[in-house]
Each structure stands twice: as C-alpha cells, then as structure tokens.
Design a protein around this motif. Sequence first.
Motif, PDB file in Angstrom:
ATOM      1  N   ASN A  32     -19.329 -11.270   5.715  1.00  0.00           N
ATOM      2  CA  ASN A  32     -18.473 -10.650   4.702  1.00  0.00           C
ATOM      3  C   ASN A  32     -18.631 -11.309   3.340  1.00  0.00           C
ATOM      4  O   ASN A  32     -18.739 -10.637   2.307  1.00  0.00           O
ATOM      5  N   ILE A  33     -18.654 -12.644   3.349  1.00  0.00           N
ATOM      6  CA  ILE A  33     -18.798 -13.372   2.081  1.00  0.00           C
ATOM      7  C   ILE A  33     -20.126 -13.011   1.415  1.00  0.00           C
ATOM      8  O   ILE A  33     -20.188 -12.746   0.205  1.00  0.00           O
ATOM      9  N   LEU A  34     -21.199 -12.982   2.200  1.00  0.00           N
ATOM     10  CA  LEU A  34     -22.521 -12.629   1.667  1.00  0.00           C
ATOM     11  C   LEU A  34     -22.516 -11.216   1.097  1.00  0.00           C
ATOM     12  O   LEU A  34     -22.942 -10.986  -0.037  1.00  0.00           O
ATOM     13  N   GLU A  35     -22.020 -10.270   1.887  1.00  0.00           N
ATOM     14  CA  GLU A  35     -22.061  -8.868   1.467  1.00  0.00           C
ATOM     15  C   GLU A  35     -21.146  -8.595   0.276  1.00  0.00           C
ATOM     16  O   GLU A  35     -21.458  -7.769  -0.580  1.00  0.00           O
ATOM     17  N   MET A  36     -20.021  -9.289   0.212  1.00  0.00           N
ATOM     18  CA  MET A  36     -19.097  -9.073  -0.902  1.00  0.00           C
ATOM     19  C   MET A  36     -19.653  -9.590  -2.220  1.00  0.00           C
ATOM     20  O   MET A  36     -19.350  -9.045  -3.284  1.00  0.00           O
ATOM     21  N   ILE A  53       0.831  -1.208   0.000  1.00  0.00           N
ATOM     22  CA  ILE A  53       0.000   0.000   0.000  1.00  0.00           C
ATOM     23  C   ILE A  53       0.868   1.262   0.000  1.00  0.00           C
ATOM     24  O   ILE A  53       0.641   2.188  -0.781  1.00  0.00           O
ATOM     25  N   ASN A  54       1.878   1.284   0.854  1.00  0.00           N
ATOM     26  CA  ASN A  54       2.740   2.469   0.933  1.00  0.00           C
ATOM     27  C   ASN A  54       3.530   2.690  -0.349  1.00  0.00           C
ATOM     28  O   ASN A  54       3.726   3.826  -0.782  1.00  0.00           O
ATOM     29  N   ALA A  55       3.972   1.584  -0.959  1.00  0.00           N
ATOM     30  CA  ALA A  55       4.743   1.706  -2.200  1.00  0.00           C
ATOM     31  C   ALA A  55       3.858   2.114  -3.375  1.00  0.00           C
ATOM     32  O   ALA A  55       4.251   2.933  -4.210  1.00  0.00           O
ATOM     33  N   ILE A  56       2.653   1.560  -3.431  1.00  0.00           N
ATOM     34  CA  ILE A  56       1.756   1.814  -4.559  1.00  0.00           C
ATOM     35  C   ILE A  56       1.082   3.182  -4.443  1.00  0.00           C
ATOM     36  O   ILE A  56       0.951   3.905  -5.427  1.00  0.00           O
ATOM     37  N   CYS A  57       0.652   3.514  -3.234  1.00  0.00           N
ATOM     38  CA  CYS A  57      -0.133   4.748  -3.025  1.00  0.00           C
ATOM     39  C   CYS A  57       0.694   5.941  -2.569  1.00  0.00           C
ATOM     40  O   CYS A  57       0.276   7.089  -2.764  1.00  0.00           O
ATOM     41  N   GLY A  58       1.818   5.679  -1.934  1.00  0.00           N
ATOM     42  CA  GLY A  58       2.630   6.780  -1.422  1.00  0.00           C
ATOM     43  C   GLY A  58       1.902   7.572  -0.354  1.00  0.00           C
ATOM     44  O   GLY A  58       1.239   7.009   0.534  1.00  0.00           O
ATOM     45  N   ASP A  59       1.984   8.889  -0.454  1.00  0.00           N
ATOM     46  CA  ASP A  59       1.374   9.765   0.551  1.00  0.00           C
ATOM     47  C   ASP A  59      -0.147   9.872   0.430  1.00  0.00           C
ATOM     48  O   ASP A  59      -0.792  10.487   1.282  1.00  0.00           O
ATOM     49  N   SER A  60      -0.713   9.289  -0.628  1.00  0.00           N
ATOM     50  CA  SER A  60      -2.166   9.421  -0.833  1.00  0.00           C
ATOM     51  C   SER A  60      -2.975   8.504   0.076  1.00  0.00           C
ATOM     52  O   SER A  60      -4.191   8.651   0.188  1.00  0.00           O
ATOM     53  N   PHE A  61      -2.310   7.554   0.745  1.00  0.00           N
ATOM     54  CA  PHE A  61      -3.050   6.582   1.556  1.00  0.00           C
ATOM     55  C   PHE A  61      -3.490   7.179   2.882  1.00  0.00           C
ATOM     56  O   PHE A  61      -2.707   7.791   3.606  1.00  0.00           O
ATOM     57  N   LEU A  62      -4.761   6.993   3.199  1.00  0.00           N
ATOM     58  CA  LEU A  62      -5.342   7.432   4.473  1.00  0.00           C
ATOM     59  C   LEU A  62      -5.918   6.213   5.177  1.00  0.00           C
ATOM     60  O   LEU A  62      -6.932   5.666   4.747  1.00  0.00           O
ATOM     61  N   GLU A  63      -5.260   5.772   6.253  1.00  0.00           N
ATOM     62  CA  GLU A  63      -5.737   4.583   6.964  1.00  0.00           C
ATOM     63  C   GLU A  63      -6.973   4.925   7.790  1.00  0.00           C
ATOM     64  O   GLU A  63      -7.053   5.977   8.426  1.00  0.00           O
ATOM     65  N   LEU A  64      -7.944   4.000   7.780  1.00  0.00           N
ATOM     66  CA  LEU A  64      -9.182   4.153   8.541  1.00  0.00           C
ATOM     67  C   LEU A  64      -9.250   3.058   9.592  1.00  0.00           C
ATOM     68  O   LEU A  64      -8.821   1.925   9.347  1.00  0.00           O
ATOM     69  N   HIS A  65      -9.808   3.368  10.741  1.00  0.00           N
ATOM     70  CA  HIS A  65      -9.738   2.453  11.882  1.00  0.00           C
ATOM     71  C   HIS A  65     -11.121   2.101  12.438  1.00  0.00           C
ATOM     72  O   HIS A  65     -12.067   2.866  12.320  1.00  0.00           O
ATOM     73  N   GLY A  66     -11.175   0.939  13.104  1.00  0.00           N
ATOM     74  CA  GLY A  66     -12.336   0.571  13.915  1.00  0.00           C
ATOM     75  C   GLY A  66     -13.503  -0.036  13.165  1.00  0.00           C
ATOM     76  O   GLY A  66     -13.725   0.228  11.994  1.00  0.00           O
ATOM     77  N   ASP A  67     -14.257  -0.883  13.896  1.00  0.00           N
ATOM     78  CA  ASP A  67     -15.445  -1.511  13.322  1.00  0.00           C
ATOM     79  C   ASP A  67     -16.724  -0.827  13.802  1.00  0.00           C
ATOM     80  O   ASP A  67     -17.823  -1.242  13.446  1.00  0.00           O
ATOM     81  N   ARG A  68     -16.580   0.243  14.625  1.00  0.00           N
ATOM     82  CA  ARG A  68     -17.716   0.991  15.178  1.00  0.00           C
ATOM     83  C   ARG A  68     -18.603   0.113  16.059  1.00  0.00           C
ATOM     84  O   ARG A  68     -19.771   0.404  16.275  1.00  0.00           O
ATOM     85  N   GLY A  69     -18.007  -0.982  16.558  1.00  0.00           N
ATOM     86  CA  GLY A  69     -18.798  -1.854  17.416  1.00  0.00           C
ATOM     87  C   GLY A  69     -18.026  -2.333  18.631  1.00  0.00           C
ATOM     88  O   GLY A  69     -18.529  -2.362  19.741  1.00  0.00           O
ATOM     89  N   TYR A 114     -12.868  -8.315  10.622  1.00  0.00           N
ATOM     90  CA  TYR A 114     -13.714  -8.563   9.446  1.00  0.00           C
ATOM     91  C   TYR A 114     -14.867  -7.566   9.385  1.00  0.00           C
ATOM     92  O   TYR A 114     -15.293  -7.150   8.305  1.00  0.00           O
ATOM     93  N   ARG A 115     -15.344  -7.164  10.558  1.00  0.00           N
ATOM     94  CA  ARG A 115     -16.414  -6.144  10.575  1.00  0.00           C
ATOM     95  C   ARG A 115     -15.869  -4.779  10.159  1.00  0.00           C
ATOM     96  O   ARG A 115     -16.570  -3.995   9.514  1.00  0.00           O
ATOM     97  N   LYS A 116     -14.624  -4.500  10.513  1.00  0.00           N
ATOM     98  CA  LYS A 116     -13.998  -3.266  10.036  1.00  0.00           C
ATOM     99  C   LYS A 116     -13.857  -3.316   8.519  1.00  0.00           C
ATOM    100  O   LYS A 116     -14.157  -2.334   7.831  1.00  0.00           O
ATOM    101  N   ALA A 117     -13.394  -4.462   8.004  1.00  0.00           N
ATOM    102  CA  ALA A 117     -13.237  -4.610   6.556  1.00  0.00           C
ATOM    103  C   ALA A 117     -14.556  -4.393   5.836  1.00  0.00           C
ATOM    104  O   ALA A 117     -14.621  -3.702   4.806  1.00  0.00           O
ATOM    105  N   LEU A 118     -15.628  -4.962   6.383  1.00  0.00           N
ATOM    106  CA  LEU A 118     -16.949  -4.805   5.764  1.00  0.00           C
ATOM    107  C   LEU A 118     -17.411  -3.350   5.833  1.00  0.00           C
ATOM    108  O   LEU A 118     -17.981  -2.825   4.866  1.00  0.00           O
ATOM    109  N   ARG A 119     -17.164  -2.694   6.954  1.00  0.00           N
ATOM    110  CA  ARG A 119     -17.540  -1.284   7.082  1.00  0.00           C
ATOM    111  C   ARG A 119     -16.854  -0.443   6.002  1.00  0.00           C
ATOM    112  O   ARG A 119     -17.484   0.414   5.369  1.00  0.00           O
ATOM    113  N   LEU A 120     -15.575  -0.713   5.770  1.00  0.00           N
ATOM    114  CA  LEU A 120     -14.828   0.040   4.757  1.00  0.00           C
ATOM    115  C   LEU A 120     -15.340  -0.265   3.345  1.00  0.00           C
ATOM    116  O   LEU A 120     -15.450   0.637   2.507  1.00  0.00           O
TER     117      LEU A 120
END
Length: 317
Positions: A180-184, A74-90, A136-142
């Motif tokens: 996740n599998i269902l939603e994806m 991610i850092n190599a491909i995106c450089g400074d454009s990457f903005l990490e997001l955190h948490g599953d809100r649960g 996995y809930r964080k991944a789904l939220r994103l």
Amino acid sequence: MEYLDFELPIKELQEQYEKACAIGEESDVDVSNTCKQIEKKLSDTKKDIYKNLTPWQRVQLSRHPNRPYTMDYINAICGDSFLELHGDRGFKDDKAMVGGLGKIGDQSYMFVGQQKGYNTKTRQYRNFGMANPEGYRKALRLMKSAEKFNVPVVCLIDTPGAFPGIEAEERGQGEAIARNILEMTRLKVPIIVVIIGEGASGGALGIGVGDRVLMLENTWYSVISPESCSSILWRSWEFKEQAADALKLTATDMKKQKLIDLIVKEPIGGAHANREKTFTTVATAIEKEYATLKDLSPKDLVESRMEKYFNMGVYKG
C-alpha cells in the motif's frame, strides 16, 4: 455524556448548572443570575482545561467513546451519495476497513478508512478498528479503481494498529501494508489523508501516504502507542503519560516536525462535543486541500508526493 478523569470539574459544574435551572423551572425563585454565573464559570473552566491538555490527555480524547468514527464522517459529509464497496477480490471483506464512493458538493471522492465499533458486539464485528491484510488489499483495490476513473482519494485514519494475530501474519500483513505504501506514493490522483482519532503504527501508514496529511487537534500519530512504549521501556504501563510526552505524537508535534501539513481545529471539548461543527470543518478542509491539488498533472502530483516523503527526517548540520 461520558467524562474523562481530567474533565470531572466540568461534570460538577454542568450538574450544578442543570440543578439550578431545574429549581428555577419548578419554583417561583429567580435563579437566572446564579445560572449565568455557573454558565460563565463552566465556559471558563472548559477553556482552561482544553487549552492546556497534555499529550496523554489528547490520547484519551482521541479514544473517547462518543467520538465520531469514519462512517460517521462519511455519512454526515456525503449523505445519501455514499456507495460502500466491499471485498479485496482475493480472500474476504474486512469489516475493520471501509470504503466507497461519495460526494462533497459536486466532487466525487473515493473514501477509505478504518471503522471502530460503538458497543461490545460492533467492536468485535469491526475487530476494534484493526484491519487484516485483506483490509489493506481492499483499500488498495479501491484506490486503484479511483486512479482508473480519475477520482481523488480521501483516507480517514482511526486505528490502534493493524491486527497482530497469527492468521494476519500468515496472510501477509507486512507485505500488504508495504504494498500500500509503495502504490500510494505513485498513485496518479490526489490523496488527502485525515487522522480523525488514533494513528498507530503500520496500521495507520497502510493508508497514510498522501499529498496532504491533516490531523484533527485531539488526535495522535506514532509508530507505537504510549502504553506499548511504556511496557517496553519501563516494563509497565504505569509510565504511559511519560511515554506519550516523549513520543511527540500530538498534532502540534507532528506539524513542528513537518510530518503533517495541517492541524484541523476541534470544538472546545473535542470532536464529540459538537459533531456537526466537526463534520463541517473536516469537509471544508478536504475541499480546500483538493482545490490546491486538482490542477496538478499526474506526473507533478507523484513527483511532489515523493519529494515530500524523501525530505522527511533529513536534517542539514
């Protein structure tokens, strides 16, 4: 540089080459011909070894301690454009699952992937790349956020499996992966999955449903690891090499069974041998695959994805 058991001939030749070059630099003796001969032998040995890797040797390469992990890509491909997001809100923020927004060129993507550690401290911090339900809930939220803003999703898989602890089961590990599998399957934006290391069990499947599934050359994808398979079938880990062969877990096997769409070539010696080349190759592959998906309507995208997975494992006599 760390070497695996089957790479020891390369290590010996590399040391010979370095010693010969050092002698030439420290004295007036002309060793250029000797260096060239060793260099050619080294190149030929590398080609011969990496051209004939066994499934178990590819598993070993996928776990190489110098192999790049998700955040490296991610850092190599995106450089400074990457903005990490955190948490599953649960519950909390799972450090084994990372994600956020980044750009390849002018196109934005939502990146999601498992992250391993580089030493004892960071491996514990990242839980060895084994996500809990909140990961996995964080991944789904994103991914749902990406759908809301019409941003394509890129999933980078590298995990020995979902975390199997009691607390993970208490918080609904199986349900989180199944959700996740269902939603994806019905996400209305393009999903590109890239297996960059280990693709083990439900831990990989939890972010593994995609319109295009790519595997790096020296990775594996299976319902179970060779060691666990060996311990179940033979009551011992000693048969892990036979298990790796029987599981048909390599990229070539997956392609033959039509479970993945593309094998991404690695530099000779593996992804860690030339990181920059690997990063460029993966970024190019992602852009190329997205170009084939970006003009599809959400309806066609979902129908095509579902049809793809419905056809898996179906054979006509």
